[in-house]
Scaffold this motif. Structure first.
Motif, short mmCIF file in Angstrom:
data_model
loop_
_atom_site.label_atom_id
_atom_site.label_comp_id
_atom_site.label_asym_id
_atom_site.label_seq_id
_atom_site.Cartn_x
_atom_site.Cartn_y
_atom_site.Cartn_z
N ALA A 89 11.29 -0.57 84.37
CA ALA A 89 11.68 0.39 84.31
C ALA A 89 10.74 1.58 84.29
O ALA A 89 10.82 2.40 84.93
CB ALA A 89 12.26 0.45 82.88
N ASP A 121 11.08 7.19 75.43
CA ASP A 121 12.50 6.29 75.54
C ASP A 121 12.41 5.23 74.87
O ASP A 121 11.24 4.56 74.93
CB ASP A 121 13.34 6.41 76.81
CG ASP A 121 13.71 7.93 77.34
OD1 ASP A 121 13.83 8.66 76.43
OD2 ASP A 121 13.96 7.87 78.50
N ARG A 150 10.34 4.54 86.92
CA ARG A 150 10.23 6.09 86.55
C ARG A 150 9.15 6.53 87.22
O ARG A 150 9.15 7.84 87.53
CB ARG A 150 9.96 5.88 85.00
CG ARG A 150 11.08 5.79 83.99
CD ARG A 150 11.96 7.26 83.80
NE ARG A 150 12.98 6.92 83.02
CZ ARG A 150 13.06 7.39 81.60
NH1 ARG A 150 11.72 7.68 81.13
NH2 ARG A 150 13.97 7.01 80.84
N ARG A 151 8.15 5.81 87.81
CA ARG A 151 7.34 6.28 88.70
C ARG A 151 7.63 6.62 90.21
O ARG A 151 6.72 6.68 90.96
CB ARG A 151 5.91 5.24 88.58
CG ARG A 151 5.34 5.14 87.27
CD ARG A 151 3.95 4.39 87.27
NE ARG A 151 2.88 5.22 87.94
CZ ARG A 151 1.78 4.55 88.40
NH1 ARG A 151 1.44 3.38 88.11
NH2 ARG A 151 1.09 5.18 89.18
N LEU A 197 18.27 2.88 80.46
CA LEU A 197 17.28 3.86 80.88
C LEU A 197 17.64 4.47 82.16
O LEU A 197 16.88 5.21 82.80
CB LEU A 197 15.97 3.24 80.82
CG LEU A 197 15.51 2.67 79.67
CD1 LEU A 197 14.27 1.55 79.87
CD2 LEU A 197 14.80 3.76 78.84
N ALA A 247 18.04 3.31 85.00
CA ALA A 247 17.41 2.84 86.04
C ALA A 247 18.14 1.95 87.29
O ALA A 247 17.53 1.09 87.84
CB ALA A 247 16.18 2.17 85.72
N LEU A 293 7.49 5.61 78.98
CA LEU A 293 8.76 5.86 79.42
C LEU A 293 9.01 7.30 78.72
O LEU A 293 10.42 7.72 78.53
CB LEU A 293 9.85 4.90 79.01
CG LEU A 293 9.73 3.75 79.57
CD1 LEU A 293 10.62 2.71 78.84
CD2 LEU A 293 9.97 3.79 81.06
#
Length: 359
Positions: free
Chosen positions: A194, A151, A198-199, A224, A226, A148
């Motif tokens: 998460a 993070d 992120r991807r 985060l 998301a 991440l």
């Protein structure tokens, strides 16, 4: 917890050898001395327990059971050292009424709930209380996750922390199948959901059946950023409603054994219940070109608790085929600890991401 049958009030005058003898005999020790003296006695008890290490036999399965018996005995003996925990209305919060005791109120609220709803006086094993305080610090500081971008994920009390990053790295680097939503089965802290967000996965449904895990995952998803991509729902395995996904990820407990504490539910899966449930229900929840990612260590196979043939037969019986597999070696410190009864198996362990598709 069920209270012990025999309790003896002790303080800083109690010798460690005498305390160890009483604890082994099943007598709990209620500490009324200095708080740091209790911590020193707990350490002394731990050293005495660790002197009696089980013998390392040739059979991995037998060594595993000896290892678990030793862990159980250690927890039982160390759990005999008790400290008082007050939640009286005059305090308004959880407190340990011992000299030089730290402020444990916030940590206890996270673990046990508000002091206003707790008994005015109770007892807690010091070992358990230290775990509560440690979990609070982990939750406060968070655990950095390289996948991440560094993070942090903030594990809650009773929710398994992503301290072993191999399984997270596998999800971060595997090629994503094209298409619609993704499911994260047994999300825990929400770390894999998460990572998928992120991807670039536009919609992730993360499930868990544990209320603490659900609250923890929602908190981490929010932290985060998301929240617009990840929805956390309560479910034993797959999301309710029958929706299909192009990607279904599951990182079940790796060892088919009975858990002895709430946290061990993330490690031990009695009868491979979650693993087999995931496999048996996967085909009907995948889109035609979708993939299921099963993340599993081979430690159970090395310990002869499950065979590779059993695993592949369950996959085939579920109407699935293996499209590929990505492996990673563990990096945790126990792989180098030669004193560990299971050192040989831990050093040889491989964690794999199995890419499963419908036949």
């Amino acid at each position: 917890m069920r209270p012990p049958r025999h309790i003896r009030v002790v303080d800083d005058r109690m010798p460690a050898d005498a305390a160890y003898k009483l604890a082994c005999e099943g007598t709990a020790l209620l500490w009324r001395g200095d708080y740091h003296g209790a911590r020193q006695l707990l350490s002394a008890l731990g050293r005495r327990v660790d002197r009696k290490q089980p013998k390392a036999g040739a059979d991995p399965r037998e060594r595993f059971h000896r290892h678990r018996q030793a862990q159980s005995r250690r927890a039982r003996v160390l759990g005999m050292l008790l400290v008082p925990l007050d939640a009286g209305p005059e305090r308004g919060a959880h407190a340990v009424p011992l000299r030089r005791a730290p402020d444990v109120s916030e940590a206890c609220v996270e673990a046990y709930g508000p002091a206003a709803g707790a008994p005015e006086h109770s007892l807690v094993p010091l070992r358990e209380l230290l775990g509560v305080v440690g979990a609070h610090e982990w939750h406060r500081r968070g655990v950095p996750v390289p996948a991440l971008g560094g993070d942090r994920v903030h594990p809650a009390y009773g929710v398994f922390a992503p301290v072993r990053g191999e399984y997270v790295d596998l999800v971060a680097r595997a090629e994503l199948p094209p298409g619609g939503p993704a499911f994260d089965i047994g999300t825990g802290t929400g770390v894999l959901a998460a990572v998928l967000a992120r991807r670039g996965v536009a919609r992730v449904v993360a499930t868990d059946r544990d209320e603490r895990a659900l609250a923890c995952a929602r908190d981490n998803v929010r932290r985060l950023g998301a929240g617009g991509q990840v929805t956390v729902v309560a479910s034993d395995l797959f999301p309710p409603g029958g929706e299909r996904a192009s990607l279904v990820v599951c990182n079940p407990p790796w060892l088919p054994a009975k858990p002895a504490s709430p946290l061990e539910h993330a490690v031990y899966d009695p009868g491979s219940r979650m693993l087999r449930g995931f496999l048996s229900g996967l085909a009907e929840r995948l889109t035609p070109d979708g993939e299921g990612w099963l993340i599993l260590s081979d430690l159970a196979e090395l310990l002869r608790l499950r065979t590779r043939e059993e695993l592949t037969s369950w996959i085939a019986a579920a109407g699935l085929t293996v499209a590929g597999r990505e492996d990673i070696r563990p990096r945790h410190p126990r792989t180098a600890d030669a004193s560990d009864l299971l050192h040989a198996e831990r050093a040889a362990e491989v964690t794999s991401l199995w890419r499963l598709r419908r036949m």
